[in-house]
Enzyme design. Sequence first.
Site: not given
Length: 277
Positions: A46, A51, A76, A109, A191, A237
């Site tokens: 993504d 960004y 996006k 977006h 999260l 992670r």
Amino acid sequence: MTTIPLLTLNDGHRIPAMGFGTYPLDNPQAEAAVREALRAGYRLFDTASRYGNESGVGTGLVSFDVGREDIFVTTKLRGADQGFDSTLRAFESSLERLKMSYVDLYLIHWPLPMKDQYVESWKAMVRLRDEGRIRSIGVSNFLPEHLQRLVDETGVTPAVNQIEMHADFAQGALLETHRKLGILTEAWSPLGHGKLLENPVVQRVAARHGKSGAQVLLRWVIDSGAIPIPKSAHPERMRANLHSFDFQLTADDMRDLATLDSPHNRIGGDPATYVEE
Ligand SMILES: NC(=O)c1ccc[n+]([C@@H]2O[C@H](COP(=O)([O-])OP(=O)(O)OC[C@H]3O[C@@H](n4cnc5c(N)ncnc54)[C@H](OP(=O)(O)O)[C@@H]3O)[C@@H](O)[C@H]2O)c1
């Protein structure tokens, strides 16, 4: 390497049931993270024009030994590019930065209702989809009235709505709209942008299963019928987050996690008023 199950979108295309978020990584960070994520088993990526890391994401993806058909790339349309012609141009620029000949999923977006250009943008995306440049088209941060307007004015239902969704901001009403319209939900900040990991309720559920808070939060998204797109810059992670498919939450776990839910727990902007810079 973990293999992620696939789900089917309303247009027949298949999408991995978990993805990898890349905000706020810059180009070099995104390139390295995407390679690590591919190694771990992620296949859905993504990014967004906004960004500023599509180039790094693209470099990471094309330099890894995996077939284009085996990865699922989402980018996006930024607010400043909304409008029919500007959407067509913005899409070409995204493709160039990604170094790809198509994207799997292109999203508006933010709706930016005050700008009133999202229907025009959507029409351009329908054309790009029909030309084969985009496999699936969708939206992000759309409210029920924005979704309905797209359907009413173009007859084309988005395949995906990517929305803010985490255990303490469960978005039940919007998910019900998605279910009725046949739209798949993607959950951003699954999260809680990292802020929910140490929550005592989350930790209690995690202890019952010998899992981490992150794994419980991601499993909660999956069991709520949505696709989580967690971001991590740390390989261990990234790998651990994928181990959310090998256990199940019980009805008691879901009840406990539901006590966290409140409409006041939004982290990002309210789509009705949010102005994208
Ligand atoms: N459509 C939209 O408007 C929109 C808006 C926001 C975000 N997004 C997308 O959604 C993605 C995810 O959202 P997000 O990045 O805001 O939040 P998130 O995925 O909920 O949380 C990310 C944070 O959690 C940490 N983290 C991840 N896994 C962890 C683990 N196992 N243990 C401990 N910490 C962990 C990360 O730190 P480290 O990196 O240090 O591990 C990072 O600080 C974004 O990257 C972006 O692609 C979309």
